[in-house]
Design a protein around this motif. Structure first.
Motif, PDB file in Angstrom:
ATOM      1  N   THR A 127       8.076  -2.708   0.323  1.00  0.00           N
ATOM      2  CA  THR A 127       8.596  -2.125  -0.915  1.00  0.00           C
ATOM      3  C   THR A 127       8.059  -0.705  -1.069  1.00  0.00           C
ATOM      4  N   PRO A 128       8.753   0.119  -1.831  1.00  0.00           N
ATOM      5  CA  PRO A 128       8.213   1.444  -2.119  1.00  0.00           C
ATOM      6  C   PRO A 128       6.837   1.389  -2.779  1.00  0.00           C
ATOM      7  N   GLY A 129       6.608   0.405  -3.625  1.00  0.00           N
ATOM      8  CA  GLY A 129       5.308   0.274  -4.276  1.00  0.00           C
ATOM      9  C   GLY A 129       4.192  -0.026  -3.294  1.00  0.00           C
ATOM     10  N   ILE A 130       4.441  -0.929  -2.350  1.00  0.00           N
ATOM     11  CA  ILE A 130       3.446  -1.245  -1.328  1.00  0.00           C
ATOM     12  C   ILE A 130       3.186  -0.017  -0.468  1.00  0.00           C
ATOM     13  N   HIS A 131       4.246   0.717  -0.149  1.00  0.00           N
ATOM     14  CA  HIS A 131       4.094   1.935   0.646  1.00  0.00           C
ATOM     15  C   HIS A 131       3.238   2.964  -0.089  1.00  0.00           C
ATOM     16  N   ALA A 132       3.485   3.148  -1.378  1.00  0.00           N
ATOM     17  CA  ALA A 132       2.712   4.124  -2.151  1.00  0.00           C
ATOM     18  C   ALA A 132       1.237   3.729  -2.212  1.00  0.00           C
ATOM     19  N   ALA A 133       0.965   2.440  -2.388  1.00  0.00           N
ATOM     20  CA  ALA A 133      -0.430   1.994  -2.445  1.00  0.00           C
ATOM     21  C   ALA A 133      -1.120   2.192  -1.102  1.00  0.00           C
ATOM     22  N   TYR A 134      -0.392   1.941  -0.018  1.00  0.00           N
ATOM     23  CA  TYR A 134      -0.980   2.139   1.308  1.00  0.00           C
ATOM     24  C   TYR A 134      -1.305   3.612   1.548  1.00  0.00           C
ATOM     25  N   ARG A 135      -0.358   4.489   1.244  1.00  0.00           N
ATOM     26  CA  ARG A 135      -0.598   5.917   1.462  1.00  0.00           C
ATOM     27  C   ARG A 135      -1.755   6.418   0.606  1.00  0.00           C
ATOM     28  N   ALA A 136      -1.886   5.901  -0.595  1.00  0.00           N
ATOM     29  CA  ALA A 136      -3.011   6.293  -1.449  1.00  0.00           C
ATOM     30  C   ALA A 136      -4.336   5.853  -0.835  1.00  0.00           C
ATOM     31  N   GLY A 137      -4.357   4.640  -0.268  1.00  0.00           N
ATOM     32  CA  GLY A 137      -5.575   4.158   0.382  1.00  0.00           C
ATOM     33  C   GLY A 137      -5.952   4.984   1.592  1.00  0.00           C
ATOM     34  N   VAL A 138      -4.958   5.361   2.389  1.00  0.00           N
ATOM     35  CA  VAL A 138      -5.216   6.198   3.563  1.00  0.00           C
ATOM     36  C   VAL A 138      -5.750   7.568   3.131  1.00  0.00           C
ATOM     37  N   GLU A 139      -5.155   8.154   2.111  1.00  0.00           N
ATOM     38  CA  GLU A 139      -5.609   9.468   1.651  1.00  0.00           C
ATOM     39  C   GLU A 139      -7.026   9.393   1.076  1.00  0.00           C
ATOM     40  N   ARG A 140      -7.337   8.282   0.420  1.00  0.00           N
ATOM     41  CA  ARG A 140      -8.690   8.114  -0.115  1.00  0.00           C
ATOM     42  C   ARG A 140      -9.724   8.134   1.004  1.00  0.00           C
ATOM     43  N   LEU A 141      -9.458   7.445   2.094  1.00  0.00           N
ATOM     44  CA  LEU A 141     -10.398   7.456   3.215  1.00  0.00           C
ATOM     45  C   LEU A 141     -10.383   8.790   3.950  1.00  0.00           C
ATOM     46  N   ARG A 142      -9.215   9.387   4.062  1.00  0.00           N
ATOM     47  CA  ARG A 142      -9.110  10.664   4.754  1.00  0.00           C
ATOM     48  C   ARG A 142      -9.994  11.723   4.075  1.00  0.00           C
ATOM     49  N   GLY A 143     -10.094  11.661   2.762  1.00  0.00           N
ATOM     50  CA  GLY A 143     -10.876  12.655   2.048  1.00  0.00           C
ATOM     51  C   GLY A 143     -12.317  12.259   1.785  1.00  0.00           C
ATOM     52  N   ALA A 199     -16.546   0.876  -2.166  1.00  0.00           N
ATOM     53  CA  ALA A 199     -15.138   1.264  -2.039  1.00  0.00           C
ATOM     54  C   ALA A 199     -14.660   1.219  -0.596  1.00  0.00           C
ATOM     55  N   LEU A 200     -15.587   1.345   0.370  1.00  0.00           N
ATOM     56  CA  LEU A 200     -15.202   1.306   1.781  1.00  0.00           C
ATOM     57  C   LEU A 200     -14.832  -0.105   2.228  1.00  0.00           C
ATOM     58  N   ARG A 201     -15.129  -1.089   1.408  1.00  0.00           N
ATOM     59  CA  ARG A 201     -14.846  -2.486   1.751  1.00  0.00           C
ATOM     60  C   ARG A 201     -13.513  -2.975   1.192  1.00  0.00           C
ATOM     61  N   GLU A 202     -12.823  -2.138   0.452  1.00  0.00           N
ATOM     62  CA  GLU A 202     -11.581  -2.568  -0.173  1.00  0.00           C
ATOM     63  C   GLU A 202     -10.470  -2.725   0.861  1.00  0.00           C
ATOM     64  N   GLU A 203      -9.656  -3.758   0.664  1.00  0.00           N
ATOM     65  CA  GLU A 203      -8.540  -4.016   1.569  1.00  0.00           C
ATOM     66  C   GLU A 203      -7.487  -2.926   1.441  1.00  0.00           C
ATOM     67  N   MET A 204      -7.020  -2.417   2.582  1.00  0.00           N
ATOM     68  CA  MET A 204      -5.853  -1.545   2.607  1.00  0.00           C
ATOM     69  C   MET A 204      -4.712  -2.346   3.210  1.00  0.00           C
ATOM     70  N   PHE A 205      -3.728  -2.661   2.386  1.00  0.00           N
ATOM     71  CA  PHE A 205      -2.625  -3.510   2.840  1.00  0.00           C
ATOM     72  C   PHE A 205      -1.660  -2.667   3.654  1.00  0.00           C
ATOM     73  N   GLY A 206      -1.822  -2.703   4.959  1.00  0.00           N
ATOM     74  CA  GLY A 206      -1.011  -1.894   5.854  1.00  0.00           C
ATOM     75  C   GLY A 206      -1.740  -1.691   7.164  1.00  0.00           C
ATOM     76  N   PRO A 207      -1.186  -0.866   8.069  1.00  0.00           N
ATOM     77  CA  PRO A 207      -1.730  -0.728   9.423  1.00  0.00           C
ATOM     78  C   PRO A 207      -2.911   0.245   9.520  1.00  0.00           C
ATOM     79  N   ALA A 208      -3.937   0.020   8.713  1.00  0.00           N
ATOM     80  CA  ALA A 208      -5.117   0.885   8.733  1.00  0.00           C
ATOM     81  C   ALA A 208      -6.361   0.039   8.926  1.00  0.00           C
ATOM     82  N   SER A 209      -7.350   0.584   9.650  1.00  0.00           N
ATOM     83  CA  SER A 209      -8.582  -0.139   9.896  1.00  0.00           C
ATOM     84  C   SER A 209      -9.745   0.844   9.934  1.00  0.00           C
ATOM     85  N   LEU A 210     -10.941   0.313   9.686  1.00  0.00           N
ATOM     86  CA  LEU A 210     -12.158   1.113   9.639  1.00  0.00           C
ATOM     87  C   LEU A 210     -13.164   0.576  10.651  1.00  0.00           C
TER      88      LEU A 210
END
Length: 529
Positions: A337-353, A388-399
């Protein structure tokens, strides 16, 4: 079958009058098709009343009749043919092969529970015959069986539109136990939900069952789902989704005058532990398999490998380079869904920064709602200090977490929350290391696997798809496999009932031919098992 946008109240189509919504095309983000009407409180009350009225009749159907019902649902789902596959693809963005595989799994789950019902073992029939001559006190006649708990509310999951949705594992297990089911369909795939709901309703009619055995509700917001959990006639809840959603339902259920269990599968980052011998021997091969698992289905699996733990060194850095190279070549896939996509991109940007996090690789860009994979790395100290580094990112991202030594690795594992799965990669030289870790892993996860990844959940008798909180709300249970039926059963003991009044499973002549535990010995067909 035609998609109408109607609710199914005891199998009858009813137009919901509490707002409306349309399905969203996963790739374009645009609404399409007929509008679906949201259920009113009156609709909810009607569904619950029908389920309550059907309960005592349905729970005492014969084992064969209940098994045939489950098989008929599976047959009717298959009979939907390409209409179901095409609609599901449009609503979820999932490819045809994935949907066809999930349909097969859904029908397979129904068949598994049909076999469970036919065996009668779930009844757990126990008999302690009277011993009138026992001294100093005689023993009364005691007999026990499991019975269905009552009407069950099931919430469809976003990421498995078939296998964890309207006719998914929760529904199949509840039907097998003898419970009527009221499904709150997921708004992300309403057409798919209605088609499967119609297949179930048809099976109810074909098998001559009470109409209240099944109802399907749509909710234009959240109020109907919440009211369903609060309804006094609902005796258990099955849920697969976010931690926030699961906790909200738990709160409602626990605050009822009569609290009821909520079996919620919620949050898991599914750590992958790379031991020294395995890393030194096959870092590249493990990295390739890891990326395949990480990006499967756009990473939208509850068992997605969201965390990698290992002792830092040349071998781990080789794994990181190989994984980064593999990830960079994986095309982005459409999210649900667009909502799931937006949440995933927000999670990726949070880690990126994040100041303590390094971006190792990102997959190729794609369409508007496609999700490129992302791989990050951090230190064990940073991971330990920052929740915050332990939070699940629902999508193809891993730490990847780089540990200074094995002691730091063990401390980190002990600090983790409960998980659905933990995967360990090892070779023969790592057996002692795993032996030392196993007690901790057993306390942290429902499934421990070696030299593999958690994506791909086998439906069978030995599978546990559960785990300590917050992976699930009840660590004693599983939502996949034959033991899932236990969530919707409760034991009843009968003392000194006349034989003519005993349930068939507890009679001494055992007309059902089920296993009976007599004086502690399991007997089937007159012979000890």
């Amino acid at each position: 079958m035609s998609i109408t946008g109607q609710l199914l109240i005891g199998g009858a189509g009813v137009r919901g009058q509490n707002g409306e919504f349309r399905a969203i095309d996963a790739q374009s983000g645009e609404p399409f098709g007929i509008a679906f009407g949201g259920a009113t409180r009156e609709d909810l009350d009607a569904a619950c009343a029908l389920a309550d009225d059907a309960f005592d009749r349905y729970r005492e159907t014969t084992l064969e009749a209940r098994a045939v019902f489950l098989e008929t649902i599976g047959h009717n789902i298959m009979a939907l043919g390409d209409q179901l596959i095409s609609r599901c693809m449009a609503e979820t963005g999932l490819p045809r092969a994935r949907i066809e595989g999930e349909r097969a799994r859904t029908v397979g789950q129904l068949a598994l529970f049909a076999s469970v019902v036919r065996s009668g073992d779930f009844l757990d029939a126990r008999i302690d015959p009277a011993l009138p001559g026992r001294t100093p006190l005689p023993r009364v006649d005691l007999r026990m069986r499991n019975i269905a708990i009552g009407p069950v509310a099931v919430f469809g999951a976003s990421n498995f539109p078939l296998a964890f949705s309207v006719a998914g594992g929760d529904t199949a297990a509840a039907f097998a136990a003898g419970c009527p089911v009221i499904v709150k369909a997921h708004s992300a795939h309403p057409g798919t939900s209605e088609l499967v709901g119609l297949a179930i309703a048809q099976a109810v009619r074909e098998c001559g069952l009470p109409q209240g055995v099944f109802s399907l509700l749509f909710d234009s917001g959240r109020s109907i789902g919440q009211a369903l959990v609060a309804d006094r006639r609902v005796k258990a809840v099955g849920f697969t989704g976010s931690r926030a959603g699961g906790m909200a339902l738990l709160k409602i259920a626990h605050n009822r005058p009569e609290p009821v269990p909520v079996y919620a599968e919620m949050s898991s980052i599914n750590p992958v532990i790379l031991l020294a011998g395995a890393l030194a021997e096959r870092a590249d091969a493990i990295a390739q398999q890891f990326v395949t698992s990480l990006t499967l289905g756009a990473g939208q699996f509850c068992t997605n490998p969201g965390l990698v733990l290992a002792v830092d060194g040349d071998a781990l850095r080789a794994f990181e380079r190989a994984a980064a190279a593999a990830l960079a070549s994986v095309p982005a896939a459409t999210m649900l869904t667009p909502g799931i996509h937006a949440a995933y991109r927000a999670g990726v940007e949070r880690l990126r920064g994040h100041v303590d996090v390094e971006l190792l690789a990102e997959g190729a860009a794609g369409g508007r709602y496609d999700a490129p994979g992302a791989l990050f790395a951090t230190s064990a100290d940073a991971f330990a200090a920052q929740p915050a580094l332990r939070e699940e990112m629902f999508g193809p991202a891993s730490l990847v977490v780089r540990c200074a030594d094995t002691g730091a690795l063990l401390r980190l594992i002990k600090s983790l929350e409960g998980q659905l799965t933990t995967a360990v990669h090892l070779n023969d030289a790592d057996h002692d290391a795993l032996r030392a870790l196993l007690p901790t892993l057993e306390n942290k996860a429902g499934r421990i696997l070696v030299n593999g990844f958690g994506t791909g959940v086998e439906v069978g008798h030995a599978m546990i798809h559960g785990g300590p909180f917050p992976a699930t709300s009840d660590t004693r249970t599983t939502s996949v496999g034959s033991r899932a039926i236990e969530r919707f059963l409760r034991p009843v003991s009968y003392q000194d009932l006349p034989s003519t009044l005993l349930p068939a499973a507890l009679r001494s002549d055992n007309p059902l031919g089920v296993a009976q535990r007599i004086d502690g010995r399991v007997v089937r067909g007159g012979a000890a098992v």
